[in-house]
Motif scaffolding. Structure first.
Motif, PDB file in Angstrom:
ATOM      1  N   GLY A   7       0.712  -1.121  -0.074  1.00  0.00           N
ATOM      2  CA  GLY A   7      -0.075   0.051   0.021  1.00  0.00           C
ATOM      3  C   GLY A   7       0.827   1.353  -0.099  1.00  0.00           C
ATOM      4  N   ILE A  10      -0.688   7.063   2.836  1.00  0.00           N
ATOM      5  CA  ILE A  10       0.010   7.919   3.864  1.00  0.00           C
ATOM      6  C   ILE A  10       0.705   7.056   4.529  1.00  0.00           C
ATOM      7  CG2 ILE A  10      -0.115   9.420   5.867  1.00  0.00           C
ATOM      8  CD1 ILE A  10      -1.113  10.801   3.070  1.00  0.00           C
ATOM      9  N   ALA A  11       0.335   5.960   5.185  1.00  0.00           N
ATOM     10  CA  ALA A  11       1.125   5.000   6.079  1.00  0.00           C
ATOM     11  C   ALA A  11       2.136   4.263   5.310  1.00  0.00           C
ATOM     12  CB  ALA A  11       0.136   3.989   6.754  1.00  0.00           C
ATOM     13  N   GLU A  29       1.594  -1.627  -4.739  1.00  0.00           N
ATOM     14  CA  GLU A  29       0.201  -0.962  -4.746  1.00  0.00           C
ATOM     15  C   GLU A  29      -0.373  -1.263  -5.849  1.00  0.00           C
ATOM     16  OE1 GLU A  29      -1.201   1.923  -2.846  1.00  0.00           O
ATOM     17  OE2 GLU A  29      -2.733   1.085  -4.460  1.00  0.00           O
ATOM     18  N   ARG A  30      -1.849  -1.505  -5.626  1.00  0.00           N
ATOM     19  CA  ARG A  30      -2.768  -1.947  -6.602  1.00  0.00           C
ATOM     20  C   ARG A  30      -3.067  -0.881  -7.308  1.00  0.00           C
ATOM     21  NH1 ARG A  30      -7.830  -3.066  -2.767  1.00  0.00           N
ATOM     22  NH2 ARG A  30      -8.219  -0.684  -2.044  1.00  0.00           N
ATOM     23  N   ARG A  37      -7.289   9.045  -6.340  1.00  0.00           N
ATOM     24  CA  ARG A  37      -7.029   7.443  -6.853  1.00  0.00           C
ATOM     25  C   ARG A  37      -8.124   6.690  -6.253  1.00  0.00           C
ATOM     26  NH1 ARG A  37      -3.246   4.641  -4.294  1.00  0.00           N
ATOM     27  NH2 ARG A  37      -2.779   5.836  -2.576  1.00  0.00           N
ATOM     28  N   GLN A  42     -11.721   7.516   0.167  1.00  0.00           N
ATOM     29  CA  GLN A  42     -11.865   8.661   1.015  1.00  0.00           C
ATOM     30  C   GLN A  42     -11.099   9.970   0.684  1.00  0.00           C
ATOM     31  OE1 GLN A  42      -9.650   6.038   1.526  1.00  0.00           O
ATOM     32  NE2 GLN A  42      -8.175   6.260   3.152  1.00  0.00           N
ATOM     33  N   HIS A  47      -9.527  16.324   4.320  1.00  0.00           N
ATOM     34  CA  HIS A  47      -8.727  15.590   5.112  1.00  0.00           C
ATOM     35  C   HIS A  47      -7.788  16.631   5.698  1.00  0.00           C
ATOM     36  CE1 HIS A  47      -9.225  11.385   3.633  1.00  0.00           C
ATOM     37  NE2 HIS A  47      -8.384  11.046   4.238  1.00  0.00           N
ATOM     38  N   GLY A  48      -8.077  16.904   6.930  1.00  0.00           N
ATOM     39  CA  GLY A  48      -7.153  17.779   8.028  1.00  0.00           C
ATOM     40  C   GLY A  48      -6.082  17.186   8.445  1.00  0.00           C
ATOM     41  N   ARG A 105      -6.381  15.848   0.001  1.00  0.00           N
ATOM     42  CA  ARG A 105      -5.755  14.541   0.201  1.00  0.00           C
ATOM     43  C   ARG A 105      -4.824  14.262  -0.840  1.00  0.00           C
ATOM     44  NH1 ARG A 105      -5.613   9.121   3.079  1.00  0.00           N
ATOM     45  NH2 ARG A 105      -4.255   8.010   1.475  1.00  0.00           N
ATOM     46  N   ALA A 125      -1.341  -7.434  -3.346  1.00  0.00           N
ATOM     47  CA  ALA A 125      -0.925  -8.504  -2.480  1.00  0.00           C
ATOM     48  C   ALA A 125      -2.088  -9.347  -2.104  1.00  0.00           C
ATOM     49  CB  ALA A 125      -0.531  -7.792  -1.239  1.00  0.00           C
ATOM     50  N   SER A 155      -2.276  -1.629   4.028  1.00  0.00           N
ATOM     51  CA  SER A 155      -3.163  -1.335   2.928  1.00  0.00           C
ATOM     52  C   SER A 155      -4.384  -1.021   3.303  1.00  0.00           C
ATOM     53  CB  SER A 155      -3.079  -3.114   2.523  1.00  0.00           C
ATOM     54  OG  SER A 155      -3.784  -3.981   3.457  1.00  0.00           O
ATOM     55  N   ASP A 295      -4.611   2.386   8.869  1.00  0.00           N
ATOM     56  CA  ASP A 295      -5.744   2.152   9.102  1.00  0.00           C
ATOM     57  C   ASP A 295      -6.004   0.436   8.897  1.00  0.00           C
ATOM     58  OD1 ASP A 295      -6.429   4.646   8.870  1.00  0.00           O
ATOM     59  OD2 ASP A 295      -8.087   4.427   7.220  1.00  0.00           O
ATOM     60  N   GLY A 307      -6.862  10.114  11.885  1.00  0.00           N
ATOM     61  CA  GLY A 307      -6.067   8.917  10.728  1.00  0.00           C
ATOM     62  C   GLY A 307      -4.720   9.006  10.439  1.00  0.00           C
ATOM     63  N   MET A 308      -4.475   9.975   9.722  1.00  0.00           N
ATOM     64  CA  MET A 308      -3.262  10.364   9.001  1.00  0.00           C
ATOM     65  C   MET A 308      -1.972  10.579  10.014  1.00  0.00           C
ATOM     66  SD  MET A 308      -3.890  12.496   5.520  1.00  0.00           S
ATOM     67  CE  MET A 308      -4.530  13.964   6.329  1.00  0.00           C
TER      68      MET A 308
HETATM   69  C1  LIG Z   1     -14.178   9.725   4.663  1.00  0.00           C
HETATM   70  C2  LIG Z   1     -12.921   9.995   5.291  1.00  0.00           C
HETATM   71  C3  LIG Z   1     -12.351  11.083   5.678  1.00  0.00           C
HETATM   72  C4  LIG Z   1     -11.120  11.228   6.489  1.00  0.00           C
HETATM   73  N1  LIG Z   1     -10.564  12.403   6.970  1.00  0.00           N
HETATM   74  C5  LIG Z   1      -9.309  12.387   7.609  1.00  0.00           C
HETATM   75  C6  LIG Z   1      -8.946  13.864   7.991  1.00  0.00           C
HETATM   76  O1  LIG Z   1      -9.540  14.587   7.922  1.00  0.00           O
HETATM   77  N2  LIG Z   1      -7.788  13.510   8.789  1.00  0.00           N
HETATM   78  C7  LIG Z   1      -7.030  12.316   8.913  1.00  0.00           C
HETATM   79  O2  LIG Z   1      -5.831  12.309   9.409  1.00  0.00           O
HETATM   80  N3  LIG Z   1      -7.489  11.243   8.404  1.00  0.00           N
HETATM   81  C8  LIG Z   1      -8.545  11.221   7.902  1.00  0.00           C
HETATM   82  N4  LIG Z   1      -8.985  10.018   7.549  1.00  0.00           N
HETATM   83  C9  LIG Z   1      -8.413   8.768   7.514  1.00  0.00           C
HETATM   84  C10 LIG Z   1      -7.167   8.616   6.451  1.00  0.00           C
HETATM   85  O3  LIG Z   1      -7.656   8.467   5.500  1.00  0.00           O
HETATM   86  C11 LIG Z   1      -6.412   7.436   6.919  1.00  0.00           C
HETATM   87  O4  LIG Z   1      -6.494   6.934   8.220  1.00  0.00           O
HETATM   88  C12 LIG Z   1      -4.932   7.520   6.320  1.00  0.00           C
HETATM   89  O5  LIG Z   1      -5.326   7.610   4.948  1.00  0.00           O
HETATM   90  C13 LIG Z   1      -4.157   6.422   6.781  1.00  0.00           C
HETATM   91  O6  LIG Z   1      -4.496   5.538   5.755  1.00  0.00           O
HETATM   92  P1  LIG Z   1      -3.572   4.159   5.184  1.00  0.00           P
HETATM   93  O7  LIG Z   1      -2.256   4.702   4.676  1.00  0.00           O
HETATM   94  O8  LIG Z   1      -3.051   3.326   6.528  1.00  0.00           O
HETATM   95  O9  LIG Z   1      -4.592   3.654   4.248  1.00  0.00           O
HETATM   96  P2  LIG Z   1      -4.881   4.224   2.863  1.00  0.00           P
HETATM   97  O10 LIG Z   1      -4.648   5.550   2.677  1.00  0.00           O
HETATM   98  O11 LIG Z   1      -6.545   3.721   2.843  1.00  0.00           O
HETATM   99  O12 LIG Z   1      -3.897   3.750   1.719  1.00  0.00           O
HETATM  100  C14 LIG Z   1      -4.157   2.149   1.361  1.00  0.00           C
HETATM  101  C15 LIG Z   1      -3.319   1.737   0.168  1.00  0.00           C
HETATM  102  O13 LIG Z   1      -3.294   0.340   0.091  1.00  0.00           O
HETATM  103  C16 LIG Z   1      -3.510  -0.080  -1.429  1.00  0.00           C
HETATM  104  N5  LIG Z   1      -3.989  -1.394  -1.232  1.00  0.00           N
HETATM  105  C17 LIG Z   1      -5.059  -2.003  -0.652  1.00  0.00           C
HETATM  106  N6  LIG Z   1      -5.180  -3.304  -0.714  1.00  0.00           N
HETATM  107  C18 LIG Z   1      -4.152  -3.351  -1.459  1.00  0.00           C
HETATM  108  C19 LIG Z   1      -3.568  -4.883  -1.708  1.00  0.00           C
HETATM  109  N7  LIG Z   1      -3.974  -5.976  -1.527  1.00  0.00           N
HETATM  110  N8  LIG Z   1      -2.294  -4.790  -2.473  1.00  0.00           N
HETATM  111  C20 LIG Z   1      -1.767  -3.557  -2.982  1.00  0.00           C
HETATM  112  N9  LIG Z   1      -2.290  -2.421  -2.498  1.00  0.00           N
HETATM  113  C21 LIG Z   1      -3.182  -2.325  -1.767  1.00  0.00           C
HETATM  114  C22 LIG Z   1      -4.754   0.941  -1.438  1.00  0.00           C
HETATM  115  O14 LIG Z   1      -4.825   1.061  -2.926  1.00  0.00           O
HETATM  116  C23 LIG Z   1      -4.138   2.338  -1.043  1.00  0.00           C
HETATM  117  O15 LIG Z   1      -3.261   3.060  -1.683  1.00  0.00           O
HETATM  118  C24 LIG Z   1     -10.375  10.019   6.698  1.00  0.00           C
HETATM  119  C25 LIG Z   1     -10.980   8.646   6.243  1.00  0.00           C
HETATM  120  C26 LIG Z   1     -12.242   8.887   5.914  1.00  0.00           C
HETATM  121  C27 LIG Z   1     -12.881   7.417   5.335  1.00  0.00           C
END
Ligand SMILES: Cc1cc2nc3c(=O)[nH]c(=O)nc-3n(C[C@H](O)[C@H](O)[C@H](O)COP(=O)(O)OP(=O)(O)OC[C@H]3O[C@@H](n4cnc5c(N)ncnc54)[C@H](O)[C@@H]3O)c2cc1C
Length: 427
Positions: A7, A10-11, A29-30, A37, A42, A47-48, A105, A125, A155, A295, A307-308
């Protein structure tokens, strides 16, 4: 050490930055690429990035904020050029010593991606390869196995890691849940400098009702307007319904922007059923060489915008980890998630319809926090303390500092109308 990060959100992007110090890193990354994207649905919504999170990202990537500004993002001192309405009233304007960066975002992600050295491999994955209790590689959906010493699952909320562990005969993590059935609808509008008297952000919190919304000035002279409703009270996406929902909010500024500004697109919806914390920290045996971040481990009600920042805090823990026992790192991550979980779910549990346990000490503290919020309408010192805690710049215990306790518990301090009549400070 060869690392694979599942993935590139952000994480994943932040994790790749710190793992690159230990050896080659590949992000699988898929849905690679830039802009809005499909893999991050989301990302179309507000996204603050809390200031506590921005500071960690800035430590990992010095110049991150400046890059965002160069790409058109704005910065603002919270409560100086941004407004926050709680219980239908505005928090007292005051200096807070923080610097919020206001960006979409996709722009946040694009700037991070440009700064990440890792190789990006397009693929999905599909499982782990283990040998003698250690991760040895990542299985892709097309059958290929990528060898690795460390696999990081970043992911996102839809992570399938619990299933992969079960397929290998290992235990799934327990999943804590608090369901809120939250709906978002988001639309962009043309921004003119006179809107909101030049202020750059207005958040109308759901407290004490189930509706809220925010308008944030983002790159490209636009407002990103997100409306939100809990417990099935979801904002409509058709033009008339979106406007009516915005006008129904308990304070005016978001409704004003929707009424006055030129819409640039149609509203898009998002449905969020509830917060989830997968308790990898409690699993007695997790394979060595496996780390779960973002997440994928803890996905919180987005209304609190944590979340971020939580992902950034976890990556900071990954950075400090000696790479030996994955369990130690997951315990640290579990503690970070527990703090954020407490903030998000306790506020949700204030709504009687939300299922979950409400121990007596928590209810007493909730009563105090609710009073803090009301006092913050009229008292700039309390407003400053509250917004610094909400930005995860200070710990929650800062709201119990003697000076804040004295101001909050002063008789009559929670009746801001009387204060405004005396001082003329606008609500
Ligand atoms: C509606 C909404 C509003 C939000 N607003 C805020 C905010 O204001 N402030 C804030 O801090 N957070 C906010 N968040 C939370 C924030 O989006 C996440 O906490 C943050 O993006 C961390 O996510 P991540 O990197 O763990 O996952 P994600 O950002 O979801 O990224 C996951 C990545 O993994 C990839 N992936 C998934 N499965 C696979 C696989 N099997 N193989 C390869 N790639 C894969 C996806 O394509 C994606 O690119 C919000 C969430 C939502 C739902």
């Amino acid at each position: 050490m060869r690392s694979i990060v599942i993935g590139g959100g952000i994480a994943g992007l932040l994790a790749a930055r710190v793992l690159a110090e230990r050896g080659p890193v590949t992000i699988v990354e898929r849905d690679p690429g830039g802009g809005a994207r499909r893999g991050v649905p989301q990302g179309r919504h507000l996204h603050g990035l809390l200031d506590g999170g921005r500071e960690i990202v800035e430590e990992l990537h010095p110049g991150f904020t400046a890059d965002l500004v160069a790409a058109g993002a704005l910065t603002a001192e919270p409560l100086v050029h941004t407004r926050w309405y709680l219980h239908g009233r505005r928090l007292h304007p005051t200096g807070t010593g923080m610097r919020s960066v206001l960006a979409s975002r996709p722009l946040l992600e694009d700037v991070l991606r440009r700064r990440t050295d890792a190789a990006v491999r397009t693929g999905t994955a599909a499982g782990l390869e283990l040998d003698a209790g250690r991760v040895r590689g990542l299985l892709l959906a097309d059958g290929e196995v990528l060898p690795a010493d460390l696999v990081v699952d970043a992911s996102g909320r839809a992570s399938r890691l619990p299933d992969w562990l079960a397929e290998l005969g290992l235990a799934r993590p327990r999943e804590d849940r608090v369901d809120v059935d939250l709906g978002y609808a988001t639309r962009t509008f043309r921004r003119h400098p006179h809107h909101l008297g030049g202020d750059l952000n207005a958040l109308v919190s759901t407290v004490p009702r189930s509706r809220g919304g925010g308008a944030m000035a983002i790159e490209g002279d636009r407002w990103l307007v997100t409306l939100a409703g809990l417990l099935g009270d979801h904002p409509p996406t058709d033009d008339a319904g979106f406007r009516a929902f915005a006008a129904s909010l308990p304070a005016g500024p978001v409704g004003e922007i929707v009424a006055e500004a030129e819409p640039l697109d149609d509203a898009v919806p998002y449905r969020f059923r509830g917060s989830r914390h997968r308790r990898y920290d409690l699993l007695p045996c997790l394979p060595e060489g496996l780390v779960v971040l973002g997440d994928a481990v803890c996905s919180l009600n987005p209304l609190y915008a944590q979340g971020m920042t939580l992902a950034a805090q976890q990556v900071k823990a990954l950075h400090a980890w000696d790479g030996r026992r994955a369990r130690d790192l997951h315990r640290t991550i579990g503690r970070l998630c527990a703090t954020a979980w407490e903030i998000a779910t306790r506020a949700d549990l204030a709504l009687p319809e939300v299922h979950g346990s409400r121990p007596l000490p928590a209810r007493v503290l909730d009563g105090y926090v609710s009073r803090v919020q009301r006092v913050a309408h009229a008292d700039p010192v309390v407003a400053r303390a509250l917004i610094r805690v909400a930005n995860l710049a200070d710990p929650a215990a800062a709201l119990l500092a003697p000076e804040i306790l004295r101001r909050v518990l002063r008789p009559g301090a929670d009746h801001p109308v009387a204060h405004e009549e005396r001082t003329g400070v606008p609500a």
